[in-house]
Scaffold this active site. Structure first.
Site, PDB file in Angstrom:
ATOM      1  N   SER A  63     -21.171  17.779  -9.191  1.00 37.33           N
ATOM      2  CA  SER A  63     -21.153  17.198  -7.841  1.00 37.33           C
ATOM      3  C   SER A  63     -21.071  15.677  -7.803  1.00 37.33           C
ATOM      4  O   SER A  63     -20.838  15.115  -6.728  1.00 37.33           O
ATOM      5  CB  SER A  63     -22.389  17.641  -7.061  1.00 37.33           C
ATOM      6  OG  SER A  63     -22.262  18.982  -6.681  1.00 37.33           O
ATOM      7  N   LYS A  66     -18.031  14.388  -6.223  1.00 39.35           N
ATOM      8  CA  LYS A  66     -17.860  14.351  -4.764  1.00 39.35           C
ATOM      9  C   LYS A  66     -17.833  12.918  -4.229  1.00 39.35           C
ATOM     10  O   LYS A  66     -17.321  12.670  -3.146  1.00 39.35           O
ATOM     11  CB  LYS A  66     -18.957  15.191  -4.097  1.00 39.35           C
ATOM     12  CG  LYS A  66     -18.805  16.682  -4.450  1.00 39.35           C
ATOM     13  CD  LYS A  66     -19.991  17.530  -4.039  1.00 39.35           C
ATOM     14  CE  LYS A  66     -19.777  18.977  -4.504  1.00 39.35           C
ATOM     15  NZ  LYS A  66     -20.949  19.828  -4.292  1.00 39.35           N
ATOM     16  N   TYR A 188     -11.141  22.204  -6.044  1.00 38.91           N
ATOM     17  CA  TYR A 188     -12.563  21.829  -5.962  1.00 38.91           C
ATOM     18  C   TYR A 188     -13.255  22.041  -7.323  1.00 38.91           C
ATOM     19  O   TYR A 188     -13.950  21.160  -7.827  1.00 38.91           O
ATOM     20  CB  TYR A 188     -13.239  22.646  -4.850  1.00 38.91           C
ATOM     21  CG  TYR A 188     -14.751  22.574  -4.880  1.00 38.91           C
ATOM     22  CD1 TYR A 188     -15.417  21.434  -4.420  1.00 38.91           C
ATOM     23  CD2 TYR A 188     -15.515  23.622  -5.388  1.00 38.91           C
ATOM     24  CE1 TYR A 188     -16.799  21.354  -4.470  1.00 38.91           C
ATOM     25  CE2 TYR A 188     -16.895  23.552  -5.440  1.00 38.91           C
ATOM     26  CZ  TYR A 188     -17.530  22.413  -4.981  1.00 38.91           C
ATOM     27  OH  TYR A 188     -18.900  22.316  -5.043  1.00 38.91           O
ATOM     28  N   TYR A 240     -29.115  16.263  -1.645  1.00 34.09           N
ATOM     29  CA  TYR A 240     -29.311  17.479  -0.833  1.00 34.09           C
ATOM     30  C   TYR A 240     -30.709  17.533  -0.228  1.00 34.09           C
ATOM     31  O   TYR A 240     -31.161  16.538   0.339  1.00 34.09           O
ATOM     32  CB  TYR A 240     -29.011  18.727  -1.682  1.00 34.09           C
ATOM     33  CG  TYR A 240     -27.767  18.545  -2.494  1.00 34.09           C
ATOM     34  CD1 TYR A 240     -26.521  18.526  -1.858  1.00 34.09           C
ATOM     35  CD2 TYR A 240     -27.807  18.331  -3.851  1.00 34.09           C
ATOM     36  CE1 TYR A 240     -25.363  18.317  -2.579  1.00 34.09           C
ATOM     37  CE2 TYR A 240     -26.649  18.125  -4.584  1.00 34.09           C
ATOM     38  CZ  TYR A 240     -25.440  18.117  -3.941  1.00 34.09           C
ATOM     39  OH  TYR A 240     -24.298  17.904  -4.653  1.00 34.09           O
ATOM     40  N   VAL A 258     -25.052  19.307 -10.973  1.00 37.34           N
ATOM     41  CA  VAL A 258     -25.790  20.348 -11.706  1.00 37.34           C
ATOM     42  C   VAL A 258     -25.503  20.344 -13.209  1.00 37.34           C
ATOM     43  O   VAL A 258     -26.127  21.088 -13.948  1.00 37.34           O
ATOM     44  CB  VAL A 258     -25.577  21.774 -11.143  1.00 37.34           C
ATOM     45  CG1 VAL A 258     -26.217  21.937  -9.787  1.00 37.34           C
ATOM     46  CG2 VAL A 258     -24.112  22.158 -11.137  1.00 37.34           C
TER      47      VAL A 258
HETATM   48  O1  DON Z   1     -19.979  24.170  -6.560  1.00 36.28           O
HETATM   49  C1  DON Z   1     -20.927  24.141  -7.330  1.00 36.28           C
HETATM   50  O2  DON Z   1     -21.892  24.880  -7.207  1.00 36.28           O
HETATM   51  C2  DON Z   1     -20.862  23.163  -8.497  1.00 36.28           C
HETATM   52  N1  DON Z   1     -19.512  23.026  -8.946  1.00 36.28           N
HETATM   53  C3  DON Z   1     -21.378  21.798  -8.108  1.00 36.28           C
HETATM   54  C4  DON Z   1     -22.769  21.823  -7.541  1.00 36.28           C
HETATM   55  C5  DON Z   1     -23.565  20.612  -7.843  1.00 36.28           C
HETATM   56  O3  DON Z   1     -23.329  19.907  -8.796  1.00 36.28           O
HETATM   57  C6  DON Z   1     -24.758  20.392  -7.003  1.00 36.28           C
HETATM   58  N2  DON Z   1     -25.515  19.268  -7.490  1.00 36.28           N
HETATM   59  N3  DON Z   1     -26.623  19.024  -7.722  1.00 36.28           N
END
Ligand code: DON
Length: 304
Positions: A63, A66, A188, A240, A258
């Site tokens: 993320s 983003k 994405y 978040y 993540v």
């Molecule tokens: O879409 C997802 O679940 C992962 N590709 C990215 C989520 C993420 O990194 C949330 N961050 N803390």
């Protein structure tokens, strides 16, 4: 105290947390990563770097990507962007589906998954070569042409990406996706799969610390006022439903992923990246957050 001394002190102090938290295992390819890494790298606006630990090992930025995709979309769309995605903290999990329904298909912000999926759709509609244009932009920001997608991670995530697929379907239902659902999801997941080291990520994040008088990487240009606004969204939405806790503890605009990475900026002074795969229950790196808390405490440098 010098940054080097402070980083050594921080590393010693966070060592007892080394077994706390759990790496992301909902993406099979990420479950294979050795969770026992820790790295922190500061790159200053005057061009110096200070690091401790695994700062040259690539990890999945997830993320954190983003922030880069938002930067491109804001450069392309300007204020029109906010018709498709809001800029309010979500107070919900990054992959919340229920909130998207309550908000009638307008994601709360560009950093939750729903918002980033809309941003991916916008980039697909507007960039001549979205996949290579995105990578080129990230490489330019980090000043490193070796940065790449990890196709295995992207494919692995798609194979279990049921919630993101549900989010994309709901966005399509509400008329907030222009492109085919599968194309948007593919792009994405690709953006999330980019691998960077702490050194590369801190270099890339310098742009948000106003290291350059102008934010200009190829065709992507942002005014300093737009960069200020991206920092504001990092501050309020970058973690978040942990954004309040992160703000309280750290006091620097930042974005987590993540994969265990965090990028953060101390405006006009430095950008910092941390990486440690074990996450708390909200999906944010345990050691990374603690290291940044100690950094702003020991240096007495934060935006507050
Ligand atoms: O879409 C997802 O679940 C992962 N590709 C990215 C989520 C993420 O990194 C949330 N961050 N803390």
């Amino acid at each position: 105290m010098s940054y080097n001394k402070i980083l050594t002190k921080i590393a010693a102090e966070i060592a007892p947390l080394r077994n706390q938290g759990k790496q992301a295992d909902y993406i099979p390819a990420l479950a294979k990563v050795d969770p026992d890494h820790f790295g922190i790298c500061i790159t200053t606006t005057s061009g110096k770097s200070y690091g401790w630990g695994d700062i040259d090992t690539p990890f999945s930025i997830q993320s954190v990507s983003k922030v880069f995709s938002l930067s491109m979309a804001l450069a392309i769309m300007g204020e029109e962007l906010w018709k498709r995605v809001d800029k309010e903290p979500s107070g919900s999990a990054f992959n919340s589906l229920i909130q998207l329904e309550l908000d009638h298909g307008i994601p709360r912000n560009p950093f939750i998954n729903a918002g980033a999926i809309v941003v991916a759709d916008i980039l697909l509609s507007h960039l001549p070569h979205p996949h290579s244009d995105y990578l080129k932009f990230v490489r330019r920001m980090a000043d490193d042409p070796t940065i790449n997608y990890n196709f295995e991670v992207a494919t692995s995530e798609r194979s279990v990406g049921y919630i993101n697929a549900a989010i994309a379907n709901m966005l399509k239902y509400y008329g907030n996706l222009e492109n085919e659902i599968e194309d948007v999801l593919h792009f994405y997941f690709l953006m999330c799969s980019v691998e960077m080291t702490c050194r590369q990520l801190s270099h890339a994040f310098l742009a948000y610390a106003h290291a350059k008088s102008q934010f200009e990487f190829g065709d992507i240009r942002l005014t300093s006022s737009q960069v200020k606004r991206i920092n504001a969204i990092m501050q309020t939405c970058g973690f978040y439903n942990d954004a309040g806790e992160y703000s309280y503890l750290v006091g620097l605009p930042g974005k987590s992923g993540v994969g265990g990475g965090i990028g953060a900026v101390y405006p006009r002074r430095y950008a910092v990246a941390t990486w440690s795969p074990r996450l708390n229950s909200k999906g944010n790196s345990v050691m990374g957050m603690k290291a940044l808390e100690l950094l702003t405490t020991y240096t007495n440098e934060s935006i507050f």
